[in-house]
Design a protein around this motif. Sequence first.
Motif, PDB file in Angstrom:
ATOM      1  N   LEU A  40       0.834  -1.213   0.000  1.00 20.39           N
ATOM      2  CA  LEU A  40       0.000   0.000   0.000  1.00 20.39           C
ATOM      3  C   LEU A  40       0.865   1.257   0.000  1.00 20.39           C
ATOM      4  N   LEU A  41       1.960   1.236   0.751  1.00 20.02           N
ATOM      5  CA  LEU A  41       2.857   2.392   0.763  1.00 20.02           C
ATOM      6  C   LEU A  41       3.514   2.597  -0.606  1.00 20.02           C
ATOM      7  N   VAL A  42       3.911   1.509  -1.242  1.00 18.28           N
ATOM      8  CA  VAL A  42       4.501   1.614  -2.582  1.00 18.28           C
ATOM      9  C   VAL A  42       3.480   2.169  -3.571  1.00 18.28           C
ATOM     10  N   LEU A  43       2.250   1.686  -3.455  1.00 22.16           N
ATOM     11  CA  LEU A  43       1.185   2.188  -4.328  1.00 22.16           C
ATOM     12  C   LEU A  43       0.936   3.667  -4.080  1.00 22.16           C
ATOM     13  N   ALA A  44       0.980   4.072  -2.817  1.00 21.60           N
ATOM     14  CA  ALA A  44       0.783   5.482  -2.485  1.00 21.60           C
ATOM     15  C   ALA A  44       1.912   6.338  -3.041  1.00 21.60           C
ATOM     16  N   LEU A  45       3.149   5.860  -2.936  1.00 15.93           N
ATOM     17  CA  LEU A  45       4.286   6.610  -3.479  1.00 15.93           C
ATOM     18  C   LEU A  45       4.156   6.776  -4.990  1.00 15.93           C
ATOM     19  N   ALA A  46       3.752   5.709  -5.672  1.00 16.53           N
ATOM     20  CA  ALA A  46       3.557   5.802  -7.120  1.00 16.53           C
ATOM     21  C   ALA A  46       2.467   6.826  -7.460  1.00 16.53           C
ATOM     22  N   ALA A  47       1.390   6.837  -6.688  1.00 16.24           N
ATOM     23  CA  ALA A  47       0.320   7.809  -6.927  1.00 16.24           C
ATOM     24  C   ALA A  47       0.795   9.225  -6.655  1.00 16.24           C
ATOM     25  N   PHE A  48       1.596   9.424  -5.601  1.00 19.66           N
ATOM     26  CA  PHE A  48       2.118  10.763  -5.294  1.00 19.66           C
ATOM     27  C   PHE A  48       3.008  11.265  -6.425  1.00 19.66           C
ATOM     28  N   ASN A  57      -2.155  17.136  -6.072  1.00 19.77           N
ATOM     29  CA  ASN A  57      -1.652  15.801  -5.756  1.00 19.77           C
ATOM     30  C   ASN A  57      -2.736  14.982  -5.081  1.00 19.77           C
ATOM     31  N   ILE A  58      -2.810  13.702  -5.469  1.00 11.15           N
ATOM     32  CA  ILE A  58      -3.848  12.838  -4.913  1.00 11.15           C
ATOM     33  C   ILE A  58      -3.649  12.598  -3.421  1.00 11.15           C
ATOM     34  N   GLY A  59      -2.424  12.774  -2.931  1.00 11.51           N
ATOM     35  CA  GLY A  59      -2.143  12.581  -1.510  1.00 11.51           C
ATOM     36  C   GLY A  59      -2.286  13.827  -0.680  1.00 11.51           C
ATOM     37  N   GLY A  60      -2.796  14.901  -1.270  1.00 11.43           N
ATOM     38  CA  GLY A  60      -2.961  16.131  -0.523  1.00 11.43           C
ATOM     39  C   GLY A  60      -1.626  16.807  -0.245  1.00 11.43           C
ATOM     40  N   PRO A  61      -1.572  17.673   0.765  1.00 12.84           N
ATOM     41  CA  PRO A  61      -0.308  18.359   1.080  1.00 12.84           C
ATOM     42  C   PRO A  61       0.833  17.406   1.398  1.00 12.84           C
ATOM     43  N   ALA A  62       0.543  16.328   2.147  1.00 12.86           N
ATOM     44  CA  ALA A  62       1.601  15.364   2.473  1.00 12.86           C
ATOM     45  C   ALA A  62       2.123  14.674   1.210  1.00 12.86           C
ATOM     46  N   ILE A 112       5.969  14.891  -0.212  1.00 16.06           N
ATOM     47  CA  ILE A 112       6.796  13.691  -0.417  1.00 16.06           C
ATOM     48  C   ILE A 112       7.255  13.595  -1.871  1.00 16.06           C
ATOM     49  N   ALA A 113       6.343  13.819  -2.822  1.00 13.71           N
ATOM     50  CA  ALA A 113       6.716  13.745  -4.233  1.00 13.71           C
ATOM     51  C   ALA A 113       7.750  14.802  -4.581  1.00 13.71           C
ATOM     52  N   ASP A 114       7.573  16.016  -4.044  1.00 14.96           N
ATOM     53  CA  ASP A 114       8.532  17.082  -4.312  1.00 14.96           C
ATOM     54  C   ASP A 114       9.907  16.724  -3.769  1.00 14.96           C
ATOM     55  N   LEU A 115       9.973  16.159  -2.578  1.00 16.06           N
ATOM     56  CA  LEU A 115      11.256  15.780  -1.987  1.00 16.06           C
ATOM     57  C   LEU A 115      11.917  14.662  -2.784  1.00 16.06           C
ATOM     58  N   MET A 116      11.152  13.638  -3.160  1.00 14.38           N
ATOM     59  CA  MET A 116      11.723  12.521  -3.917  1.00 14.38           C
ATOM     60  C   MET A 116      12.247  12.975  -5.273  1.00 14.38           C
ATOM     61  N   LEU A 117      11.481  13.793  -5.974  1.00  8.99           N
ATOM     62  CA  LEU A 117      11.911  14.273  -7.290  1.00  8.99           C
ATOM     63  C   LEU A 117      13.078  15.246  -7.171  1.00  8.99           C
ATOM     64  N   LEU A 118      13.134  15.998  -6.072  1.00 13.99           N
ATOM     65  CA  LEU A 118      14.255  16.901  -5.860  1.00 13.99           C
ATOM     66  C   LEU A 118      15.549  16.127  -5.623  1.00 13.99           C
ATOM     67  N   LEU A 119      15.469  15.032  -4.899  1.00 15.25           N
ATOM     68  CA  LEU A 119      16.662  14.256  -4.579  1.00 15.25           C
ATOM     69  C   LEU A 119      17.122  13.367  -5.729  1.00 15.25           C
ATOM     70  N   PHE A 120      16.168  12.772  -6.471  1.00 15.71           N
ATOM     71  CA  PHE A 120      16.528  11.752  -7.459  1.00 15.71           C
ATOM     72  C   PHE A 120      16.045  12.057  -8.867  1.00 15.71           C
ATOM     73  N   GLY A 121      15.279  13.106  -9.082  1.00 12.37           N
ATOM     74  CA  GLY A 121      14.715  13.351 -10.399  1.00 12.37           C
ATOM     75  C   GLY A 121      13.699  12.269 -10.738  1.00 12.37           C
TER      76      GLY A 121
END
Length: 259
Positions: free
Chosen positions: A38-46, A68-73, A77-86
């Motif tokens: 479920l967490l992996v699915l949520a990360l993919a959706a974010f 974002n489908i996950g709201g502010p959180a 999270i998506a912004d941080l992941m894309l900032l770190l790894f593209g």
Amino acid sequence: MASRSSAEASPSRAAARGEPPSRLQRLLAEAAYIVGALLVLALAAFLFTYDRRDPGFSHAVAATAIHNIGGPAGAWIADLMLLLFGFSAWWWVAAGVAWVVRGLRRLHAPYGDEGLPDWVQALGFLLLLGSAAALESLRLQGLASALPGSPGGVLGSLLAPPLAAALGYTSASALLIVLIAVGASLFFDFSWLAVAERVGVFVEGLIGRLRAAREEKEDRAIGEAVARSREQRLESERERIEESPPVHIERPPARVPES
């Protein structure tokens, strides 16, 4: 003493034999893997619903609506992941899926039968992630407008410049592609030779099926042509018989027996 030592040694022997876990351990492990899925699915959706107009880790904006489908959180999270790894952040999704599948499989089989050790697969993932981020930083600069930072993220911007300076862009890109292949092989636990063999078998079978279909089509066309030719001959023979006049056969007069 002997019984105690044998009792103490039995767990190690059970672990060495790779005995399956108890029912409670299996249920707890399955629950953990379900939560992980479920967490992996949520990360993919974010990541999929990321929008630069949403507030995130790299910037703060006044947004009336969160895309974002996950709201502010989820946006954070998506912004941080894309900032770190593209866009290489998607490898974390692939790693999560592989972790869930591998873990569920290990619940029903001894660990020794499940391929490479965890530390080797972790090393392969680090190699895969770093190489993909560096290659993205070298070759995908046109995608910067869709990211909160640069392509490849912070990780790619740290790894790519030294490689490019030492080897040049072309040689560095070729090396990174090789490292991505090696990392993927180690993390996902597969052999590129086996993949090539399976691809070859598939292509060979596909070519054989196409050839057989073509030959069958040609044979069917030849059979249809022969059938049409036979029908034409029969039709012409039927017309010739119908147009020919009937043949009159004269019978000799009957002989009258002499008295």
